[in-house]
Design a protein around this motif. Structure first.
Motif, PDB file in Angstrom:
ATOM      1  N   TYR A 103      39.848  85.791  25.610  1.00  0.00           N
ATOM      2  CA  TYR A 103      41.184  86.157  24.934  1.00  0.00           C
ATOM      3  C   TYR A 103      40.924  87.301  24.263  1.00  0.00           C
ATOM      4  CZ  TYR A 103      43.565  81.585  25.497  1.00  0.00           C
ATOM      5  OH  TYR A 103      44.230  80.611  26.046  1.00  0.00           O
ATOM      6  N   ARG A 104      39.856  87.550  23.765  1.00  0.00           N
ATOM      7  CA  ARG A 104      39.660  88.819  23.100  1.00  0.00           C
ATOM      8  C   ARG A 104      39.378  90.143  24.169  1.00  0.00           C
ATOM      9  NH1 ARG A 104      38.494  90.575  18.199  1.00  0.00           N
ATOM     10  NH2 ARG A 104      38.455  88.412  17.321  1.00  0.00           N
ATOM     11  N   VAL A 105      38.656  89.746  25.150  1.00  0.00           N
ATOM     12  CA  VAL A 105      38.748  90.717  26.338  1.00  0.00           C
ATOM     13  C   VAL A 105      40.024  91.144  26.759  1.00  0.00           C
ATOM     14  CG1 VAL A 105      37.913  90.982  28.571  1.00  0.00           C
ATOM     15  CG2 VAL A 105      36.215  90.214  26.939  1.00  0.00           C
ATOM     16  N   VAL A 106      40.978  90.263  26.718  1.00  0.00           N
ATOM     17  CA  VAL A 106      42.312  90.363  27.187  1.00  0.00           C
ATOM     18  C   VAL A 106      42.885  91.328  26.343  1.00  0.00           C
ATOM     19  CG1 VAL A 106      44.704  89.584  27.597  1.00  0.00           C
ATOM     20  CG2 VAL A 106      42.507  88.363  28.640  1.00  0.00           C
ATOM     21  N   ARG A 107      42.891  91.180  25.098  1.00  0.00           N
ATOM     22  CA  ARG A 107      43.215  91.867  24.116  1.00  0.00           C
ATOM     23  C   ARG A 107      42.754  93.275  23.986  1.00  0.00           C
ATOM     24  NH1 ARG A 107      41.952  89.846  18.195  1.00  0.00           N
ATOM     25  NH2 ARG A 107      42.499  88.109  19.220  1.00  0.00           N
ATOM     26  N   GLU A 108      41.676  93.647  24.174  1.00  0.00           N
ATOM     27  CA  GLU A 108      41.027  94.851  24.255  1.00  0.00           C
ATOM     28  C   GLU A 108      41.424  95.542  25.211  1.00  0.00           C
ATOM     29  OE1 GLU A 108      39.162  96.122  21.799  1.00  0.00           O
ATOM     30  OE2 GLU A 108      39.147  94.325  20.475  1.00  0.00           O
ATOM     31  N   VAL A 109      41.308  95.008  26.585  1.00  0.00           N
ATOM     32  CA  VAL A 109      41.924  95.704  27.695  1.00  0.00           C
ATOM     33  C   VAL A 109      43.366  95.998  27.607  1.00  0.00           C
ATOM     34  CG1 VAL A 109      42.469  95.603  30.179  1.00  0.00           C
ATOM     35  CG2 VAL A 109      40.370  94.738  29.159  1.00  0.00           C
ATOM     36  N   ALA A 110      44.200  95.372  27.135  1.00  0.00           N
ATOM     37  CA  ALA A 110      45.577  95.430  26.660  1.00  0.00           C
ATOM     38  C   ALA A 110      45.861  96.728  25.737  1.00  0.00           C
ATOM     39  CB  ALA A 110      46.220  94.048  26.374  1.00  0.00           C
ATOM     40  N   LYS A 111      44.755  96.952  25.001  1.00  0.00           N
ATOM     41  CA  LYS A 111      45.111  98.270  24.052  1.00  0.00           C
ATOM     42  C   LYS A 111      44.835  99.414  24.970  1.00  0.00           C
ATOM     43  CE  LYS A 111      42.857  96.404  20.004  1.00  0.00           C
ATOM     44  NZ  LYS A 111      41.568  96.805  18.928  1.00  0.00           N
ATOM     45  N   GLY A 112      44.377  99.437  26.098  1.00  0.00           N
ATOM     46  CA  GLY A 112      43.888 100.611  26.927  1.00  0.00           C
ATOM     47  C   GLY A 112      45.321 100.737  27.849  1.00  0.00           C
ATOM     48  N   ASP A 113      46.006  99.687  28.246  1.00  0.00           N
ATOM     49  CA  ASP A 113      47.007  99.383  29.279  1.00  0.00           C
ATOM     50  C   ASP A 113      47.475  98.011  29.214  1.00  0.00           C
ATOM     51  OD1 ASP A 113      48.656  99.149  31.587  1.00  0.00           O
ATOM     52  OD2 ASP A 113      47.686 100.889  32.484  1.00  0.00           O
ATOM     53  N   GLY A 114      48.600  97.835  28.564  1.00  0.00           N
ATOM     54  CA  GLY A 114      49.077  96.561  28.410  1.00  0.00           C
ATOM     55  C   GLY A 114      49.459  95.709  29.917  1.00  0.00           C
ATOM     56  N   SER A 115      49.642  96.500  31.088  1.00  0.00           N
ATOM     57  CA  SER A 115      50.018  95.803  32.172  1.00  0.00           C
ATOM     58  C   SER A 115      48.646  95.279  32.772  1.00  0.00           C
ATOM     59  CB  SER A 115      50.613  96.909  33.291  1.00  0.00           C
ATOM     60  OG  SER A 115      51.790  97.334  32.983  1.00  0.00           O
ATOM     61  N   ILE A 116      47.528  96.193  32.712  1.00  0.00           N
ATOM     62  CA  ILE A 116      46.457  95.646  33.047  1.00  0.00           C
ATOM     63  C   ILE A 116      45.991  94.581  32.376  1.00  0.00           C
ATOM     64  CG2 ILE A 116      44.028  96.300  33.967  1.00  0.00           C
ATOM     65  CD1 ILE A 116      46.588  97.465  35.306  1.00  0.00           C
ATOM     66  N   GLY A 117      46.109  94.354  30.970  1.00  0.00           N
ATOM     67  CA  GLY A 117      45.831  93.253  29.941  1.00  0.00           C
ATOM     68  C   GLY A 117      46.511  91.992  30.403  1.00  0.00           C
ATOM     69  N   GLN A 118      47.721  92.249  30.987  1.00  0.00           N
ATOM     70  CA  GLN A 118      48.262  90.984  31.294  1.00  0.00           C
ATOM     71  C   GLN A 118      47.735  90.506  32.627  1.00  0.00           C
ATOM     72  OE1 GLN A 118      52.683  91.663  32.034  1.00  0.00           O
ATOM     73  NE2 GLN A 118      52.747  89.768  33.463  1.00  0.00           N
ATOM     74  N   LEU A 119      47.506  91.374  33.692  1.00  0.00           N
ATOM     75  CA  LEU A 119      46.878  91.114  35.095  1.00  0.00           C
ATOM     76  C   LEU A 119      45.648  90.263  34.646  1.00  0.00           C
ATOM     77  CD1 LEU A 119      47.420  94.108  37.423  1.00  0.00           C
ATOM     78  CD2 LEU A 119      48.692  92.100  37.533  1.00  0.00           C
ATOM     79  N   LEU A 120      44.820  90.643  33.903  1.00  0.00           N
ATOM     80  CA  LEU A 120      43.529  90.127  33.630  1.00  0.00           C
ATOM     81  C   LEU A 120      43.699  88.795  33.012  1.00  0.00           C
ATOM     82  CD1 LEU A 120      40.469  90.386  33.627  1.00  0.00           C
ATOM     83  CD2 LEU A 120      40.325  91.395  31.527  1.00  0.00           C
ATOM     84  N   GLY A 121      44.514  88.743  31.869  1.00  0.00           N
ATOM     85  CA  GLY A 121      44.843  87.406  31.303  1.00  0.00           C
ATOM     86  C   GLY A 121      45.402  86.367  32.381  1.00  0.00           C
ATOM     87  N   TYR A 122      46.254  86.611  33.243  1.00  0.00           N
ATOM     88  CA  TYR A 122      46.781  85.976  34.291  1.00  0.00           C
ATOM     89  C   TYR A 122      45.780  85.453  35.112  1.00  0.00           C
ATOM     90  CZ  TYR A 122      51.680  86.428  33.269  1.00  0.00           C
ATOM     91  OH  TYR A 122      53.130  86.428  32.592  1.00  0.00           O
ATOM     92  N   HIS A 123      44.959  86.428  35.530  1.00  0.00           N
ATOM     93  CA  HIS A 123      43.774  86.025  36.281  1.00  0.00           C
ATOM     94  C   HIS A 123      42.745  84.937  35.686  1.00  0.00           C
ATOM     95  CE1 HIS A 123      39.953  86.501  38.568  1.00  0.00           C
ATOM     96  NE2 HIS A 123      39.375  86.786  37.399  1.00  0.00           N
ATOM     97  N   TYR A 124      42.672  85.380  34.485  1.00  0.00           N
ATOM     98  CA  TYR A 124      41.715  84.018  33.923  1.00  0.00           C
ATOM     99  C   TYR A 124      42.442  82.609  33.888  1.00  0.00           C
ATOM    100  CZ  TYR A 124      38.743  87.691  31.829  1.00  0.00           C
ATOM    101  OH  TYR A 124      37.768  88.653  31.594  1.00  0.00           O
ATOM    102  N   LEU A 125      43.680  82.729  33.611  1.00  0.00           N
ATOM    103  CA  LEU A 125      44.365  81.358  34.015  1.00  0.00           C
ATOM    104  C   LEU A 125      44.375  80.845  35.263  1.00  0.00           C
ATOM    105  CD1 LEU A 125      46.292  79.202  32.701  1.00  0.00           C
ATOM    106  CD2 LEU A 125      48.052  80.390  33.715  1.00  0.00           C
ATOM    107  N   TRP A 126      44.565  81.624  36.221  1.00  0.00           N
ATOM    108  CA  TRP A 126      44.446  80.910  37.778  1.00  0.00           C
ATOM    109  C   TRP A 126      43.033  80.621  37.871  1.00  0.00           C
ATOM    110  CZ3 TRP A 126      48.875  79.536  37.507  1.00  0.00           C
ATOM    111  CH2 TRP A 126      49.947  80.326  37.341  1.00  0.00           C
ATOM    112  N   ALA A 127      42.092  81.493  37.642  1.00  0.00           N
ATOM    113  CA  ALA A 127      40.583  81.010  37.680  1.00  0.00           C
ATOM    114  C   ALA A 127      40.224  79.852  37.137  1.00  0.00           C
ATOM    115  CB  ALA A 127      39.735  82.381  37.322  1.00  0.00           C
TER     116      ALA A 127
END
Length: 405
Positions: free
Chosen positions: A75-99
């Motif tokens: 969750y903290r990683v998703v938050r940090e990535v979203a600071k750089g680009d919200g779209s890519i933070g969302q993609l990574l967060g969704y990936h973690y759920l599906w994984a």
């Protein structure tokens, strides 16, 4: 976007190290986030960045090359990535759920197979899941399930290696999840995602034609019967908390962008009667930033509390989870989500009041934060999250699991 190559670097071995790695990724993404948002191109390079950095296999088992990290770190990683680009933070967060989807609903054999597959191959997940609509129908043809239909949304599927399909079984009405290769003749992407915000999430429609899946790959089914656990119902709280974390990352980035612009470019108002030499001395500017920072810190503290509570449940024995534990976590997540939506939208709007008229230039790109938050926060009505918390506070009622609760 210039990419870093971490292939020759040692992978982090601690939660703090992975958070630092996420910040490095965010710094790369932030260099041209506005330009990439405006171009609205499929984010192949961005997903490659996530893979090369090691973030894709953060939750994967160590024995297959993953980091074996906790959801609290994810969750903290998703938050940090979203600071750089919200779209890519969302993609990574969704990936973690599906994984984690196999672990949420799968059998022990399915969990082992899926986690080895995606971790060892550094595969990225997308998902064509929208349980609100029965738009993907599954036919039972003996030992095989056949998926047919169209999903209005399929976040990340076009840039993924594996896609989670969700459909409704004919006659029974039961929902079935299955993981399939994303690149196949039976899956056609609509390339029709052109929304106000979160523009690089590839969340457009997908056409599914005769995608065949063996019954053995139907998540959680044994002899065509679903093996239900309370743990299965953590899928919604888990993704709702993904939302809260990348909302927080976007809001934090908005505040940081406003602070930076004000410090470097905003001019003091020369007609106030108590004229200041710098905008950083303006009382109304200091008041606004103090208010917004305090609200963000409060939202962050609430989200961190929810992260710790849900992570503990996700990593505990699946059979041990009680409905009460699940419900209490869901209430806390509902509170965290409603708070960061309200605060995030306020931050991303009010920064214009303290940056000034010149900050509205498209080249500055301060609008990206509001557009991203406004777009995704409509995923499901936040009013229902407030009602869930209200029922708990007033009546002591825990929310019943649904596809959105």
């Amino acid at each position: 976007m210039t990419t870093e190559n971490w292939n020759d670097d040692a992978r982090p071995t601690t939660s703090e190290g992975w958070t630092a790695r996420a910040k490095e990724v965010a710094a790369v993404l932030a260099t041209d986030a506005v330009e990439r948002d405006q171009a609205n191109r499929t984010p192949h390079a961005e997903v490659r960045l996530l893979k090369d950095s090691g973030l894709v296999t953060l939750l994967g088992p160590k024995e297959h090359g993953g980091a074996g990290e906790s959801w609290e770190t994810a969750y903290r990683v998703v938050r940090e990535v979203a600071k750089g680009d919200g779209s890519i933070g969302q993609l990574l967060g969704y990936h973690y759920l599906w994984a984690w989807a196999a672990r949420l609903v799968g059998t022990p054999e399915q969990i082992a197979a899926v986690e080895q597959l995606y971790t060892a191959n550094n595969f990225f997940f997308g998902g064509a899941v929208n349980p609100r609509d029965d738009d993907l129908v599954i036919a039972d043809e003996g030992d095989v399930l056949v998926f047919r239909g169209k999903k209005s949304f399929s976040t990340g599927s076009k840039v993924s290696d594996l896609t989670v399909l969700e459909g409704v079984l004919e006659n029974s009405g039961e929902h079935v999840f299955a993981i399939v290769p994303s690149d196949q003749d039976g899956i056609t992407y609509g390339d029709d995602w052109d929304n106000l915000g979160q523009r690089l999430t590839e969340s457009g429609s997908v056409l599914v034609e005769d995608v065949r899946v063996p019954w053995s790959s139907a998540a959680g089914y044994v002899d065509k019967q679903f093996q239900a656990l309370t743990y299965n119902t953590l899928n919604v709280p888990t993704i709702q908390l993904v939302f809260a974390n990348f909302y927080l990352g976007i809001a934090q980035a908005a505040l940081e962008a406003g602070l930076s612009y004000t410090a470097q470019h905003t001019r003091p108002w020369p007609y106030g009667g108590d004229n200041k030499e710098s905008a950083t001395e303006e009382f109304y500017v200091l008041d606004a930033y103090g208010d917004l920072q305090a609200k963000l810190w409060a939202a962050e503290a609430l989200i961190d509390k929810a992260n710790a509570q849900l992570s503990a449940l996700l990593h505990a024995e699946r059979e041990a989870l009680t409905p009460e534990q699940r419900g209490e976590a869901a209430v806390l997540i509902a509170a965290a989500k409603q708070r960061i939506i309200d605060t995030g939208l306020e931050v991303s709007t009010r920064i214009f009041e303290v940056t000034g008229a010149r900050a509205t230039a498209s080249s500055v790109g301060l609008d990206i934060y509001w557009r991203n938050l406004r777009t995704h926060s409509l995923h499901d009505p936040v009013a229902y999250k407030r009602v869930e918390v209200g029922r708990y506070a007033l009546l002591g009622e825990l929310p019943e699991p649904t596809w959105y609760t």
